[in-house]
Design a protein around this motif. Structure first.
Motif, PDB file in Angstrom:
ATOM      1  N   HIS A 135      60.646 -30.801   1.499  1.00 26.47           N
ATOM      2  CA  HIS A 135      59.759 -29.627   1.569  1.00 26.47           C
ATOM      3  C   HIS A 135      58.308 -30.079   1.415  1.00 26.47           C
ATOM      4  CE1 HIS A 135      63.429 -27.228   0.866  1.00 26.47           C
ATOM      5  NE2 HIS A 135      63.678 -28.034  -0.147  1.00 26.47           N
TER       6      HIS A 135
ATOM      7  N   GLY B 167      55.397 -29.332   2.738  1.00 20.24           N
ATOM      8  CA  GLY B 167      54.329 -28.332   2.653  1.00 20.24           C
ATOM      9  C   GLY B 167      54.267 -27.685   1.291  1.00 20.24           C
ATOM     10  N   VAL B 168      55.417 -27.224   0.818  1.00 20.91           N
ATOM     11  CA  VAL B 168      55.475 -26.549  -0.476  1.00 20.91           C
ATOM     12  C   VAL B 168      55.069 -27.516  -1.587  1.00 20.91           C
ATOM     13  CG1 VAL B 168      56.909 -25.235  -2.070  1.00 20.91           C
ATOM     14  CG2 VAL B 168      57.402 -25.150   0.386  1.00 20.91           C
TER      15      VAL B 168
ATOM     16  N   SER C 165      51.336 -28.411  -2.017  1.00 19.53           N
ATOM     17  CA  SER C 165      50.562 -27.375  -2.707  1.00 19.53           C
ATOM     18  C   SER C 165      50.896 -27.331  -4.193  1.00 19.53           C
ATOM     19  CB  SER C 165      50.822 -25.997  -2.084  1.00 19.53           C
ATOM     20  OG  SER C 165      50.246 -25.928  -0.807  1.00 19.53           O
TER      21      SER C 165
END
Lengths: 360, 360
Positions: free
Chosen positions: A230, A232-233, A236
């Motif tokens: 994951h 992208g998650v 962040s």
């Protein structure tokens, strides 16, 4: 004459795990110490004694035996594992490297739980190195001083030796634990660079040891695997954790002009801890025991987060100045009823200290 | 002849709270329905009856009384509050606006808990509007069809009326709940724009109602306040939540070519839910009851997250295909022993449906 050195444990205030991915983390000393007392014996007593008070184990080696053990150590060095044996090897190596083969009795005692992520091995290496260096030729200390005094110019040297000891115990330590233990206060570290942060804020934490052992390597690997699944998650989430580390440093360096301001800053730090815990949960390093502690401290409206690798280990709970001793006692009682072990500790205190005892 | 319309409830799969700050959220229908049966009565019977089966309340109004109530409603409209009264007003207003003052008996029954964030009011408005429109002149349905059939062209009209009903009940609804209930499946929404997502993935969730009421407005305001106190951290957290919403859409739209692929996708969704829960905790909208449910499902290695506003309400637990009925039964038993209420529900099913009963 006896010299005693003591060195504090450490906690990670913010940024654990994220630091592996290049984000900033913040570590702090705690006023729980490992102490090493060293008394040289007369040259005709051909032994070095090591007394580990907390685990009730005493060692006594003849100088000849130590030379054998050290040659053994040279061979085993790359395979060394964390544990009692590596702690003893670190002792023998540091002792003989710094003081040579002088007979002595060394007593170690600690307020820190072992292997719980509070930097007990670093505190041991720092206190041991400091005690040994205090009696070694190249270090010139005013031995007539009374009470505890903090290391100054010689701190760098202590830190270097302690780091070598940590290498025997941990293989590839980051150097953060021994630096925090040597210099005290707060250290921000990112991509291998350490920056000292001078905290202006008196802070107290409740440290709760889940007593659940954990596999730090596996936890770190799981986070990396989650990041690759994951990206992208996780990117962040790691940014959010770094922002928490940055905000921690800003807040503890600010000068609270009055109690109101101090209280507002404590509230902000509590929120940062809550947010950090949520983010650590989201990267998958929490544990049922940690969640139980969170549930309990939440009832008292106190913010908590795991500290270190997670998956067990210790949990920090911020104790704001307005919280009474009675409330803390009640909370501790409740946590200990689950079988956890609680410590209260001041945050960001002094590093390694030395004291000479002239009475004997 | 009797017409029955049923409309599903909804859950927020990802993005609650973040949506308030301009990030994407994903909502889905669940196969728990509110049903409205409508039977017209002969013109000489001058009454409209409303039977609310689930709360055991029956209403009966003469047509003259209804006209009075409606004039009252016009005045009270701006002050209307969520609750029984507004649900009854919505009924009277939708009924008379669509069908005029024809005598009838309307029976409402629902599988959805009220006020738990599962879109019960929207399902009620959609089912009611669908039943009313099915018998109204402008809608031409083939009344000889047997069994349930899904609304097609007339769905838009049903959705518009239902939205008007939602306005009476909620004041300023987002329109997401009635859209999901009308059209079914999955809807992604961001900055007021809704996009239909066609899920290719069979998904089942355990929905656990904490039965803890919550103040959505206060929760939303608290998140905004936290954002203004910690803008850097919160911005990254909201970005992480948006990335979760995006990943949800990608995964459920992908075609799993075999069971292995389906299982890998289920695992990813479980991780997304766990991460989302951590992020929701970090923005401060979790609750002790929610944490208790998480602790429990964690023991079964099942991923959970709160759904909706948080601070109570409902918790979703993903039920992967490999989990046996026996395990689910055991989990439900444990959760219900705490006083929670459990439902299992299929995700992303059909929207509003209609059925004509020709037997009477």
């Amino acid at each position: 004459m006896e010299v005693t050195a003591r060195a504090p444990g450490k906690i990670i205030l913010a940024g654990e795990h994220a630091v592996v991915h290049g984000c900033a983390a913040v570590a702090s000393s705690i006023d729980l110490y490992t102490s090493v007392s060293l008394r040289l014996r007369s040259e005709d007593e051909d032994t070095i004694k090591l007394l580990l008070n907390d685990i009730g184990l005493d060692f006594s080696w003849s100088i000849r035996r130590i030379k054998e053990v050290l040659s053994h150590l040279e061979q085993r060095f790359p395979e060394s594992k964390i544990g009692l044996a590596s702690g003893v090897y670190a002792f023998l190596w540091l002792y003989t490297s710094i003081l040579g083969f002088k007979p002595a009795t060394v007593v170690v005692s600690s307020e820190l739980p072992l292997g719980a992520g509070l930097g007990s091995s670093a505190a041991y290496c720092v206190a041991l190195s400091a005690a040994l260096l205090a009696l070694s030729a190249p270090v010139e200390l005013d031995k007539s001083q009374k009470g505890w005094f903090t290391l100054k110019a010689e701190a760098e040297l202590v830190n270097k030796w302690a780091f070598e000891g940590e290498k025997i115990i941990h293989g590839r330590p980051s150097g953060v634990d021994n630096s925090v233990s040597t210099f005290g206060n707060v250290i921000k570290f990112k991509s291998g660079v350490m920056t000292r942060i001078d905290s202006n804020m008196p802070l107290r934490m409740l440290i709760t040891n889940t007593k659940v052992g954990r596999d730090t390597k596996a936890l770190v690997a799981n986070v990396s695997a989650r990041k690759s699944r994951h990206p992208g998650v996780m990117c962040s989430v790691l940014n959010a954790i770094e922002a928490i580390s940055d905000e921690w440093c800003t807040i503890i360096q600010s000068n609270a002009v009055d109690d109101l301001c101090l209280s507002a800053n404590e509230e902000k730090l509590g929120e940062l801890m809550e947010m950090n815990q949520g983010l650590l949960f989201s990267i998958g390093v929490s544990h049922a025991s940690i969640e139980t502690i969170l549930q309990t401290t939440m009832k008292y409206k106190l913010a908590s987060k795991l500290t270190g690798a997670g998956g067990g280990g210790c949990v920090l709970t911020l104790l704001p100045t307005h919280v009474s001793g009675a409330v803390i006692d009640k909370l501790v009682e409740e946590l200990e009823s689950f079988g956890f072990q609680c410590f209260t500790a001041g945050i960001g205190g002094k590093g390694a200290q030395i004291s000479f005892d002239h009475s004997s």
